[in-house]
Design a protein around this motif. Structure first.
Motif, PDB file in Angstrom:
ATOM      1  N   ALA A   1       2.057   1.765  -3.436  1.00  0.00           N
ATOM      2  CA  ALA A   1       1.026   2.019  -4.445  1.00  0.00           C
ATOM      3  C   ALA A   1       0.456   3.435  -4.340  1.00  0.00           C
ATOM      4  CB  ALA A   1      -0.099   0.992  -4.315  1.00  0.00           C
ATOM      5  N   LEU A   2       0.337   3.969  -3.122  1.00  0.00           N
ATOM      6  CA  LEU A   2      -0.320   5.269  -2.968  1.00  0.00           C
ATOM      7  C   LEU A   2       0.411   6.387  -3.732  1.00  0.00           C
ATOM      8  CD1 LEU A   2      -1.609   5.114   0.721  1.00  0.00           C
ATOM      9  CD2 LEU A   2      -3.006   5.283  -1.343  1.00  0.00           C
TER      10      LEU A   2
ATOM     11  N   LEU B   1      -0.240   6.428  -7.335  1.00  0.00           N
ATOM     12  CA  LEU B   1      -1.574   6.926  -7.721  1.00  0.00           C
ATOM     13  C   LEU B   1      -1.703   8.430  -7.482  1.00  0.00           C
ATOM     14  CD1 LEU B   1      -3.777   4.060  -6.210  1.00  0.00           C
ATOM     15  CD2 LEU B   1      -3.439   4.541  -8.635  1.00  0.00           C
ATOM     16  N   GLY B   2      -0.628   9.068  -7.064  1.00  0.00           N
ATOM     17  CA  GLY B   2      -0.670  10.510  -6.861  1.00  0.00           C
ATOM     18  C   GLY B   2      -0.933  10.936  -5.430  1.00  0.00           C
ATOM     19  N   PHE B   3      -0.935   9.998  -4.501  1.00  0.00           N
ATOM     20  CA  PHE B   3      -1.136  10.341  -3.090  1.00  0.00           C
ATOM     21  C   PHE B   3       0.216  10.399  -2.391  1.00  0.00           C
ATOM     22  CE2 PHE B   3      -4.994   8.006  -4.377  1.00  0.00           C
ATOM     23  CZ  PHE B   3      -5.944   8.992  -4.143  1.00  0.00           C
ATOM     24  N   ASP B   4       0.720  11.608  -2.168  1.00  0.00           N
ATOM     25  CA  ASP B   4       2.019  11.724  -1.503  1.00  0.00           C
ATOM     26  C   ASP B   4       1.824  12.007  -0.013  1.00  0.00           C
ATOM     27  OD1 ASP B   4       3.725  11.283  -3.763  1.00  0.00           O
ATOM     28  OD2 ASP B   4       2.991  13.209  -4.530  1.00  0.00           O
ATOM     29  N   GLY B   5       2.929  11.997   0.721  1.00  0.00           N
ATOM     30  CA  GLY B   5       2.867  12.333   2.140  1.00  0.00           C
ATOM     31  C   GLY B   5       2.266  11.233   2.993  1.00  0.00           C
ATOM     32  N   VAL B   6       2.386  10.014   2.530  1.00  0.00           N
ATOM     33  CA  VAL B   6       1.865   8.887   3.306  1.00  0.00           C
ATOM     34  C   VAL B   6       3.037   8.044   3.792  1.00  0.00           C
ATOM     35  CG1 VAL B   6       0.481   6.780   3.206  1.00  0.00           C
ATOM     36  CG2 VAL B   6      -0.273   8.825   1.992  1.00  0.00           C
ATOM     37  N   SER B   7       3.022   7.653   5.047  1.00  0.00           N
ATOM     38  CA  SER B   7       4.101   6.807   5.566  1.00  0.00           C
ATOM     39  C   SER B   7       3.562   5.918   6.669  1.00  0.00           C
ATOM     40  CB  SER B   7       5.254   7.669   6.093  1.00  0.00           C
ATOM     41  OG  SER B   7       4.786   8.484   7.145  1.00  0.00           O
ATOM     42  N   GLU B   8       4.418   5.019   7.130  1.00  0.00           N
ATOM     43  CA  GLU B   8       4.079   4.109   8.243  1.00  0.00           C
ATOM     44  C   GLU B   8       2.739   3.411   8.034  1.00  0.00           C
ATOM     45  OE1 GLU B   8       4.627   5.984  12.130  1.00  0.00           O
ATOM     46  OE2 GLU B   8       6.025   7.372  11.173  1.00  0.00           O
ATOM     47  N   VAL B   9       2.581   2.810   6.879  1.00  0.00           N
ATOM     48  CA  VAL B   9       1.333   2.101   6.578  1.00  0.00           C
ATOM     49  C   VAL B   9       1.411   0.684   7.150  1.00  0.00           C
ATOM     50  CG1 VAL B   9      -0.277   1.391   4.789  1.00  0.00           C
ATOM     51  CG2 VAL B   9       1.192   3.378   4.414  1.00  0.00           C
ATOM     52  N   ARG B  10       0.412   0.322   7.916  1.00  0.00           N
ATOM     53  CA  ARG B  10       0.304  -1.044   8.437  1.00  0.00           C
ATOM     54  C   ARG B  10      -1.086  -1.555   8.101  1.00  0.00           C
ATOM     55  NH1 ARG B  10       5.014  -3.172   9.933  1.00  0.00           N
ATOM     56  NH2 ARG B  10       4.421  -4.118  11.924  1.00  0.00           N
ATOM     57  N   VAL B  11      -1.144  -2.775   7.628  1.00  0.00           N
ATOM     58  CA  VAL B  11      -2.444  -3.361   7.300  1.00  0.00           C
ATOM     59  C   VAL B  11      -2.717  -4.522   8.252  1.00  0.00           C
ATOM     60  CG1 VAL B  11      -3.798  -4.569   5.542  1.00  0.00           C
ATOM     61  CG2 VAL B  11      -2.333  -2.654   4.892  1.00  0.00           C
ATOM     62  N   GLY B  12      -3.874  -4.498   8.852  1.00  0.00           N
ATOM     63  CA  GLY B  12      -4.263  -5.554   9.777  1.00  0.00           C
ATOM     64  C   GLY B  12      -5.694  -5.991   9.510  1.00  0.00           C
TER      65      GLY B  12
ATOM     66  N   LEU C   1      -8.074  -3.475   8.562  1.00  0.00           N
ATOM     67  CA  LEU C   1      -7.683  -2.281   9.300  1.00  0.00           C
ATOM     68  C   LEU C   1      -6.448  -1.732   8.618  1.00  0.00           C
ATOM     69  CD1 LEU C   1      -7.428  -0.514  11.956  1.00  0.00           C
ATOM     70  CD2 LEU C   1      -6.017  -2.385  12.840  1.00  0.00           C
TER      71      LEU C   1
ATOM     72  N   ALA D   1      -0.112  13.134   5.482  1.00  0.00           N
ATOM     73  CA  ALA D   1       0.079  14.578   5.583  1.00  0.00           C
ATOM     74  C   ALA D   1      -1.245  15.314   5.366  1.00  0.00           C
ATOM     75  CB  ALA D   1       1.126  15.029   4.561  1.00  0.00           C
TER      76      ALA D   1
ATOM     77  N   ARG E   1      -7.558  13.736   1.877  1.00  0.00           N
ATOM     78  CA  ARG E   1      -7.512  12.872   0.696  1.00  0.00           C
ATOM     79  C   ARG E   1      -7.814  11.414   1.037  1.00  0.00           C
ATOM     80  NH1 ARG E   1      -3.126  13.730  -3.647  1.00  0.00           N
ATOM     81  NH2 ARG E   1      -4.905  13.084  -4.927  1.00  0.00           N
TER      82      ARG E   1
ATOM     83  N   VAL F   1       0.837  -1.198   0.000  1.00  0.00           N
ATOM     84  CA  VAL F   1       0.000   0.000   0.000  1.00  0.00           C
ATOM     85  C   VAL F   1       0.876   1.254   0.000  1.00  0.00           C
ATOM     86  CG1 VAL F   1      -1.646   1.338   1.382  1.00  0.00           C
ATOM     87  CG2 VAL F   1      -1.987  -1.119   1.059  1.00  0.00           C
TER      88      VAL F   1
ATOM     89  N   GLU G   1      -3.708   1.323   9.040  1.00  0.00           N
ATOM     90  CA  GLU G   1      -3.239   2.451   9.849  1.00  0.00           C
ATOM     91  C   GLU G   1      -2.123   3.138   9.093  1.00  0.00           C
ATOM     92  OE1 GLU G   1      -4.308   1.247  14.366  1.00  0.00           O
ATOM     93  OE2 GLU G   1      -2.489   0.356  13.563  1.00  0.00           O
ATOM     94  N   LEU G   2      -2.181   4.443   9.036  1.00  0.00           N
ATOM     95  CA  LEU G   2      -1.150   5.155   8.294  1.00  0.00           C
ATOM     96  C   LEU G   2      -0.965   6.564   8.820  1.00  0.00           C
ATOM     97  CD1 LEU G   2      -2.675   5.803   4.722  1.00  0.00           C
ATOM     98  CD2 LEU G   2      -3.975   5.405   6.765  1.00  0.00           C
ATOM     99  N   GLU G   3       0.200   7.097   8.507  1.00  0.00           N
ATOM    100  CA  GLU G   3       0.537   8.481   8.825  1.00  0.00           C
ATOM    101  C   GLU G   3       0.346   9.243   7.519  1.00  0.00           C
ATOM    102  OE1 GLU G   3       1.779   9.530  11.937  1.00  0.00           O
ATOM    103  OE2 GLU G   3       1.683  11.565  11.083  1.00  0.00           O
TER     104      GLU G   3
END
Lengths: 77, 77
Positions: free
Chosen positions: A24-25, A28-39, B41, B47, B51, A21, B43-45
């Motif tokens: 992929a983000l 798709l043009g989604f910046d500024g995303v980090s620390e993604v965890r999927v549960g 679920l 900005a 969006r 994820v 979870e993400l950080e």
């Protein structure tokens, strides 16, 4: 009583879905995303919520590699 | 900002994972459990949390068969 159980990979445990994820983000043009965890999210109606931690330990989560969190929804909240 | 996205099967959509959990719990001695639904679920950080609905529509959920809910955690809460 309605309950929600959130299950997530423990800190330090590899999370390939989260990594996918996170890659992929931005593609798709989604910046500024980090620390993604999927549960996993488990929602259920339970007569005796005090047994939920035991249900998590024995079936809903894998306590070796996953943490869980039990949330109760009182009065339909 | 930390965010949580809850993704669950829409009402009326088959949920084989939920059905499996609903069958397994009584077999382990946990009675009084019903309406089990299993979802994801994430979870993400992020900005720009505004969006997040678009991220859900385009990647995190399948809007044809899944509902999503975005929860923001302010001030580390």
């Amino acid at each position: 009583m309605k309950a929600r159980v959130l299950v997530r990979p423990k800190a330090g445990i590899l999370d390939p879905q989260g990594a996918a994820v996170a890659r992929a983000l931005p593609a798709l043009g989604f910046d500024g995303v980090s620390e993604v965890r999927v549960g996993r999210l488990i929602e259920l109606e339970v007569a005796d919520p005090s047994r939920l931690p035991e249900m998590c330990e024995r079936l809903l989560a894998n306590p070796l590699i996953e943490d869980y969190e039990v949330l109760l929804e009182r009065d339909g909240g």
